[in-house]
Design a protein around this motif. Structure first.
Motif, PDB file in Angstrom:
ATOM      1  N   LYS A 147      52.813  -9.147  -1.077  1.00 20.58           N
ATOM      2  CA  LYS A 147      53.261  -9.237   0.318  1.00 20.58           C
ATOM      3  C   LYS A 147      54.509 -10.103   0.430  1.00 20.58           C
ATOM      4  CE  LYS A 147      51.714  -9.762   5.018  1.00 20.58           C
ATOM      5  NZ  LYS A 147      50.598 -10.015   5.908  1.00 20.58           N
ATOM      6  N   SER A 148      54.545 -11.194  -0.306  1.00 27.35           N
ATOM      7  CA  SER A 148      55.720 -12.061  -0.306  1.00 27.35           C
ATOM      8  C   SER A 148      56.954 -11.292  -0.794  1.00 27.35           C
ATOM      9  CB  SER A 148      55.472 -13.272  -1.196  1.00 27.35           C
ATOM     10  OG  SER A 148      56.639 -14.038  -1.323  1.00 27.35           O
ATOM     11  N   GLY A 159      59.686 -14.376   7.276  1.00 31.86           N
ATOM     12  CA  GLY A 159      58.375 -15.012   7.383  1.00 31.86           C
ATOM     13  C   GLY A 159      57.247 -14.000   7.403  1.00 31.86           C
ATOM     14  N   PHE A 160      56.125 -14.411   6.903  1.00 31.12           N
ATOM     15  CA  PHE A 160      54.939 -13.569   6.966  1.00 31.12           C
ATOM     16  C   PHE A 160      53.712 -14.465   6.948  1.00 31.12           C
ATOM     17  CE2 PHE A 160      55.024 -14.322   2.454  1.00 31.12           C
ATOM     18  CZ  PHE A 160      53.718 -14.249   2.048  1.00 31.12           C
ATOM     19  N   SER A 161      52.618 -13.897   7.424  1.00 32.00           N
ATOM     20  CA  SER A 161      51.347 -14.608   7.399  1.00 32.00           C
ATOM     21  C   SER A 161      50.369 -13.773   6.591  1.00 32.00           C
ATOM     22  CB  SER A 161      50.828 -14.798   8.823  1.00 32.00           C
ATOM     23  OG  SER A 161      49.521 -15.318   8.783  1.00 32.00           O
ATOM     24  N   TYR A 162      49.723 -14.411   5.643  1.00 31.15           N
ATOM     25  CA  TYR A 162      48.774 -13.690   4.814  1.00 31.15           C
ATOM     26  C   TYR A 162      47.393 -13.672   5.443  1.00 31.15           C
ATOM     27  CZ  TYR A 162      46.231 -11.969   0.799  1.00 31.15           C
ATOM     28  OH  TYR A 162      45.434 -11.215  -0.026  1.00 31.15           O
ATOM     29  N   GLY A 163      47.169 -14.505   6.421  1.00 32.41           N
ATOM     30  CA  GLY A 163      45.828 -14.640   6.973  1.00 32.41           C
ATOM     31  C   GLY A 163      45.134 -15.761   6.226  1.00 32.41           C
ATOM     32  N   SER A 164      43.892 -15.566   5.849  1.00 28.57           N
ATOM     33  CA  SER A 164      43.199 -16.607   5.095  1.00 28.57           C
ATOM     34  C   SER A 164      43.410 -16.361   3.598  1.00 28.57           C
ATOM     35  CB  SER A 164      41.713 -16.635   5.443  1.00 28.57           C
ATOM     36  OG  SER A 164      41.121 -15.402   5.133  1.00 28.57           O
ATOM     37  N   ALA A 165      44.143 -17.265   2.991  1.00 26.13           N
ATOM     38  CA  ALA A 165      44.422 -17.162   1.557  1.00 26.13           C
ATOM     39  C   ALA A 165      43.192 -17.595   0.764  1.00 26.13           C
ATOM     40  CB  ALA A 165      45.614 -18.046   1.206  1.00 26.13           C
TER      41      ALA A 165
END
Length: 121
Positions: free
Chosen positions: A92-93, A47-53
């Motif tokens: 990032k993915s 899992g990861f979070s990109y923040g505001s896409a």
């Protein structure tokens, strides 16, 4: 630290870091479209979070190598519309993805994959 010990330690670190950045290939990679990846490799995405896409729709076509260990190398953005908008999300993915060989890929054949990602924004 004695000069000989320092040199040996530094040499080991340099060799190990060089190995970590080099794809492991048991044979020449096979070129495949992304819909055939499961014949060779099964993805494991952490899992990861990109923040505001970005809020704008877009498409990214990317090409990358899955080596014989299931690691991703040589990520290349082939085309991006709008240019550069979603590239970071795709990169990032992919950094958070590793692969295990499928039951059909006992030889751990490396592959060059071309994939298209469409984003709604």
């Amino acid at each position: 630290m004695k000069p000989v010990k320092w040199f040996a330690t530094t040499a080991c670190v340099l060799i190990l870091s060089a190995c970590a950045g080099t794809p492991q290939l048991t044979q020449k990679p096979v070129e495949i479209p992304v819909h055939e990846i499961a014949k060779y490799w099964l993805p494991e995405v952490s899992g990861f979070s990109y923040g505001s896409a970005p809020r704008q729709p877009g498409t990214v076509i990317v090409r990358y190598l899955v080596d014989s260990e299931g690691d991703i190398y040589d990520v290349e953005i082939v085309k991006s519309t709008p240019e550069g908008l979603w590239d970071g999300v795709v990169r990032k993915s992919l950094r958070n993805t590793t692969f295990t060989p499928s039951p059909l890929n006992k030889a751990r054949v490396p592959v060059k994959v071309t994939a298209q990602y469409d984003f709604s924004g």
